[in-house]
Design a protein around this motif. Structure first.
Motif, PDB file in Angstrom:
ATOM      1  N   GLN A   1       0.669 -17.281 -46.187  1.00  0.00           N
ATOM      2  CA  GLN A   1       1.573 -16.742 -45.166  1.00  0.00           C
ATOM      3  C   GLN A   1       2.661 -17.749 -44.788  1.00  0.00           C
ATOM      4  O   GLN A   1       3.843 -17.416 -44.723  1.00  0.00           O
ATOM      5  CB  GLN A   1       0.794 -16.329 -43.923  1.00  0.00           C
TER       6      GLN A   1
ATOM      7  N   GLU B   1       7.083 -17.789 -45.815  1.00  0.00           N
ATOM      8  CA  GLU B   1       8.199 -17.938 -44.883  1.00  0.00           C
ATOM      9  C   GLU B   1       9.245 -18.924 -45.398  1.00  0.00           C
ATOM     10  O   GLU B   1      10.350 -18.988 -44.871  1.00  0.00           O
ATOM     11  CB  GLU B   1       7.676 -18.389 -43.518  1.00  0.00           C
ATOM     12  N   ARG B   2       8.914 -19.696 -46.440  1.00  0.00           N
ATOM     13  CA  ARG B   2       9.826 -20.702 -46.984  1.00  0.00           C
ATOM     14  C   ARG B   2      10.273 -20.427 -48.406  1.00  0.00           C
ATOM     15  O   ARG B   2      11.183 -21.068 -48.906  1.00  0.00           O
ATOM     16  CB  ARG B   2       9.154 -22.070 -46.978  1.00  0.00           C
TER      17      ARG B   2
ATOM     18  N   GLU C   1       8.579 -13.860 -53.384  1.00  0.00           N
ATOM     19  CA  GLU C   1       7.740 -13.793 -52.178  1.00  0.00           C
ATOM     20  C   GLU C   1       6.595 -12.804 -52.358  1.00  0.00           C
ATOM     21  O   GLU C   1       5.443 -13.101 -52.026  1.00  0.00           O
ATOM     22  CB  GLU C   1       8.590 -13.403 -50.974  1.00  0.00           C
TER      23      GLU C   1
END
Length: 115
Positions: A34, A38-39, A48
């Protein structure tokens, strides 16, 4: 002097601890996935979406991986430009930064299993 019978449930206790540890490893890896999502560099979100967690219960290990032809290159190439908040080392950075949290997630699951 009176004696009291003692009942030892060592095998059950060890099984519960192991099950808690495996659950903790899985949850810790899901946490890492998770945070890394986000990066991860994002264009169309294909990279992703390709992130997955795999757990080997026998060795109590987990792997977080991204499965696109360019995942490794995006991770390792420090000269690529990315949108704000997105970066190379999108998995390595969070692994180091979240190490304490992941360890606590595992420990909490072991404690929960023996209560």
């Amino acid at each position: 002097m009176r004696s009291a019978p003692i009942r030892w449930n060592g095998d059950a206790a060890l099984a519960a601890i192991r099950a808690g540890a495996v659950r903790g490893v899985r949850l810790g890896a899901e946490h890492l996935l998770q945070v890394s999502r986000e990066r991860v560099p994002i264009e169309e979100a294909t990279l992703e979406r390709s992130g997955v967690v795999s757990v080997d219960e026998s060795s109590m290990t987990a792997v977080v991986s991204y499965d696109t032809p360019y995942a490794v290159r995006q991770h390792e190439e420090l000269t690529y430009r990315h949108d704000a908040g997105r970066t190379a080392k999108y998995l390595e950075g969070p692994l180091h930064e979240e190490n304490g949290t992941i360890t606590e997630i595992i420990a909490a699951q072991v404690r929960r299993a023996i209560q």
